[in-house]
Design an enzyme around this catalytic site. Structure first.
Site, PDB file in Angstrom:
ATOM      1  N   HIS A   1      -0.363  57.866 -29.203  1.00 11.11           N
ATOM      2  CA  HIS A   1      -0.004  59.088 -29.942  1.00 11.11           C
ATOM      3  C   HIS A   1       1.345  59.014 -30.682  1.00 11.11           C
ATOM      4  O   HIS A   1       1.432  59.279 -31.880  1.00 11.11           O
ATOM      5  CB  HIS A   1       0.067  60.274 -28.969  1.00 11.11           C
ATOM      6  N   ASP A   2       2.404  58.742 -29.918  1.00  7.14           N
ATOM      7  CA  ASP A   2       3.748  59.051 -30.424  1.00  7.14           C
ATOM      8  C   ASP A   2       4.205  58.256 -31.657  1.00  7.14           C
ATOM      9  O   ASP A   2       4.889  58.817 -32.523  1.00  7.14           O
ATOM     10  CB  ASP A   2       4.774  58.912 -29.289  1.00  7.14           C
TER      11      ASP A   2
ATOM     12  N   ASN B   1       6.700  63.256 -19.366  1.00  7.57           N
ATOM     13  CA  ASN B   1       5.795  62.310 -18.712  1.00  7.57           C
ATOM     14  C   ASN B   1       6.237  62.010 -17.280  1.00  7.57           C
ATOM     15  O   ASN B   1       5.412  61.751 -16.407  1.00  7.57           O
ATOM     16  CB  ASN B   1       5.731  61.011 -19.517  1.00  7.57           C
TER      17      ASN B   1
ATOM     18  N   ASN C   1      -5.815  67.877 -24.432  1.00  9.62           N
ATOM     19  CA  ASN C   1      -5.980  66.854 -23.393  1.00  9.62           C
ATOM     20  C   ASN C   1      -5.501  67.373 -22.033  1.00  9.62           C
ATOM     21  O   ASN C   1      -6.075  67.058 -21.003  1.00  9.62           O
ATOM     22  CB  ASN C   1      -5.325  65.512 -23.780  1.00  9.62           C
TER      23      ASN C   1
ATOM     24  N   GLU D   1      -2.727  70.558 -25.730  1.00 13.48           N
ATOM     25  CA  GLU D   1      -2.206  69.188 -25.643  1.00 13.48           C
ATOM     26  C   GLU D   1      -0.982  69.180 -24.720  1.00 13.48           C
ATOM     27  O   GLU D   1      -0.236  70.154 -24.659  1.00 13.48           O
ATOM     28  CB  GLU D   1      -1.858  68.724 -27.077  1.00 13.48           C
ATOM     29  N   PHE D   2      -0.719  68.042 -24.061  1.00 15.48           N
ATOM     30  CA  PHE D   2       0.314  67.944 -23.023  1.00 15.48           C
ATOM     31  C   PHE D   2       1.691  68.437 -23.473  1.00 15.48           C
ATOM     32  O   PHE D   2       2.324  69.252 -22.793  1.00 15.48           O
ATOM     33  CB  PHE D   2       0.404  66.482 -22.543  1.00 15.48           C
ATOM     34  N   ASN D   3       2.199  67.936 -24.605  1.00 20.51           N
ATOM     35  CA  ASN D   3       3.579  68.269 -25.005  1.00 20.51           C
ATOM     36  C   ASN D   3       3.766  69.764 -25.248  1.00 20.51           C
ATOM     37  O   ASN D   3       4.863  70.300 -25.069  1.00 20.51           O
ATOM     38  CB  ASN D   3       3.990  67.502 -26.274  1.00 20.51           C
TER      39      ASN D   3
ATOM     40  N   ASP E   1      10.109  61.269 -24.191  1.00 20.05           N
ATOM     41  CA  ASP E   1       9.978  61.231 -22.726  1.00 20.05           C
ATOM     42  C   ASP E   1       9.247  59.949 -22.299  1.00 20.05           C
ATOM     43  O   ASP E   1       8.174  60.018 -21.708  1.00 20.05           O
ATOM     44  CB  ASP E   1       9.229  62.484 -22.214  1.00 20.05           C
TER      45      ASP E   1
ATOM     46  N   THR F   1       8.670  63.772 -29.660  1.00 21.74           N
ATOM     47  CA  THR F   1       7.398  63.221 -29.172  1.00 21.74           C
ATOM     48  C   THR F   1       7.215  63.608 -27.701  1.00 21.74           C
ATOM     49  O   THR F   1       6.694  62.829 -26.905  1.00 21.74           O
ATOM     50  CB  THR F   1       7.364  61.679 -29.330  1.00 21.74           C
TER      51      THR F   1
ATOM     52  N   ASP G   1       3.591  55.534 -24.836  1.00 19.38           N
ATOM     53  CA  ASP G   1       3.488  55.676 -26.292  1.00 19.38           C
ATOM     54  C   ASP G   1       4.829  56.072 -26.913  1.00 19.38           C
ATOM     55  O   ASP G   1       5.118  55.713 -28.059  1.00 19.38           O
ATOM     56  CB  ASP G   1       2.362  56.639 -26.698  1.00 19.38           C
ATOM     57  N   ASP G   2       5.691  56.759 -26.140  1.00 16.54           N
ATOM     58  CA  ASP G   2       7.057  57.002 -26.629  1.00 16.54           C
ATOM     59  C   ASP G   2       7.775  55.661 -26.829  1.00 16.54           C
ATOM     60  O   ASP G   2       8.536  55.502 -27.793  1.00 16.54           O
ATOM     61  CB  ASP G   2       7.861  57.818 -25.608  1.00 16.54           C
TER      62      ASP G   2
HETATM   63  C1  BDR Z   1       1.523  63.194 -25.509  1.00 13.16           C
HETATM   64  O1  BDR Z   1       1.626  63.417 -24.097  1.00 13.16           O
HETATM   65  C2  BDR Z   1       2.404  62.407 -23.503  1.00 13.16           C
HETATM   66  O2  BDR Z   1       1.846  62.006 -22.282  1.00 13.16           O
HETATM   67  C3  BDR Z   1       2.465  61.279 -24.502  1.00 13.16           C
HETATM   68  O3  BDR Z   1       3.668  60.565 -24.380  1.00 13.16           O
HETATM   69  C4  BDR Z   1       2.352  61.978 -25.837  1.00 13.16           C
HETATM   70  O4  BDR Z   1       3.616  62.372 -26.316  1.00 13.16           O
HETATM   71  C5  BDR Z   1       0.046  63.077 -25.858  1.00 13.16           C
HETATM   72  O5  BDR Z   1      -0.644  64.231 -25.512  1.00 13.16           O
HETATM   73 CA    CA Z   2       5.657  61.481 -25.365  1.00 12.80          CA
END
Ligand code: BDR
Ligand code: CA
Length: 314
Positions: free
Chosen positions: A242-243, A40, A160, A166-168, A11, A126, A15-16
């Site tokens: 991260h990714d 994202n 986060n 975590e977001f994903n 997405d 990711t 970082d992707d």
């Molecule tokens: C993940 O959340 C997204 O915002 C980033 O692309 C990464 O995959 C980190 O928590």
């Molecule tokens: Ca991502």
């Protein structure tokens, strides 16, 4: 050594984009397909970004397909505060010229797995796990076709999106529940690991010194990403990237230490929904199919990344 075949489900997102560049630039990786999912930013925006970065990095021939525009059950949440309104704010990429693959991402994933010998293709998500969950519900036989799933998401000690999620995982916990509970080998490259993946001023200078359009893109992207991180967190540290860690693990598993442990997804917590609950209490059972990433060789990660940037055509 034969190349390692991957499908990148993403997405982009700053970082992707780094994960795509690492995968396209590294000679050991063969990117069979790139698929996109809401995360994202909206599906349209992250798909446009995936097309733009892939073309910019010379990957015109790689099929790219758009997937799910929303999570399985929950409402859309994005990460505009991290990646901006476009999903790649702070960067300038030429508009893509290649058409999208006509298939839905879920079908491209299934078809790609079926057209390669069993256990030769690694899934590298990711982003939120909506596409992967739907693919395995539509075609359960892919569980035995996939070599392994190496995903960026989760965290066994921290979150986060919330204190523990975590977001994903947090944006589509039901999808994550499906993916973590299938019996394929799964490596969770979560925040405990990716928070170790930070460039330094010297690394940023080394990237800038490459002085190519791609290196300029990386500098613009990581500068925007780190500026926001510093502001939100009141720190001078570089932001964790991260990714690419998930791709790096596929390239060279010796970069990352892992530990086998059962992982399950909290779906009902008042404060903990989306938590990747990891049970380290006992030695893992012999049929434990999940492992979590614990320690990163950060210096080698960035060597690998810079080496890949050098090999890209742009
Ligand atoms: C993940 O959340 C997204 O915002 C980033 O692309 C990464 O995959 C980190 O928590
Ligand atoms: Ca991502």
């Amino acid at each position: 050594m034969p190349q390692k075949k991957i499908i990148l489900d993403c997405d982009p997102g700053h970082d992707d984009a780094m994960a795509i560049l690492l995968a396209l630039g590294h000679p050991d990786i063969d990117v069979l397909a790139i698929t996109t999912v809401v995360g994202n930013q909206t599906l349209d925006k992250v798909t446009h970004n995936a097309q733009a970065i892939t073309e910019f990095a010379g990957g015109k021939q790689i099929p790219i397909a758009a997937g799910c525009p929303r999570p399985l059950i929950r409402n859309i949440q994005n990460a505009a505060e991290v990646h901006g309104i476009s999903g790649l704010d702070g960067t300038h990429l030429p508009s893509p010229t290649q058409p999208l693959n006509k298939r839905h991402a879920v079908d491209l994933i299934i078809d790609t797995l079926k057209s390669h010998p069993p256990k030769t293709v690694t899934l590298v998500p990711t982003a939120g796990l909506t596409n992967i969950a739907l693919a395995v519900r539509k075609a359960p036989e892919i569980v035995d076709l996939v070599k392994e799933v190496v995903l960026m998401g989760g965290g066994y000690h921290t979150g986060n999106r919330s204190a523990v999620a975590e977001f994903n995982i947090a944006i589509d916990p039901e999808a994550a529940h499906i993916v973590f509970n299938e019996r394929w080998p799964l490596t969770m490259v979560g925040l405990d690991l990716t928070h170790q993946a930070r460039p330094t001023d010297k690394i940023m200078a080394d990237i800038a010194a490459l002085n190519t359009p791609i290196s300029q893109f990386v500098v613009d992207s990581l500068s925007y990403y780190t500026a926001g991180y510093r502001q939100r967190n009141g720190t001078n540290e570089h932001a964790p990237v991260h990714d690419p860690c998930a791709v790096a693990y596929v390239i060279d598993p010796t970069l990352i230490t892992t530990q086998k442990a059962p992982v399950n997804i909290e779906l009902q917590g008042a404060l903990t929904t989306g938590m990747t609950v990891t049970d380290f209490r006992h030695p893992p059972a012999s049929d434990c199919h999940t492992q979590v990433a614990t320690r990163l060789d950060n210096a080698r990660l960035w060597e690998l990344f810079i080496d890949s940037l050098k090999r890209l055509p742009n």
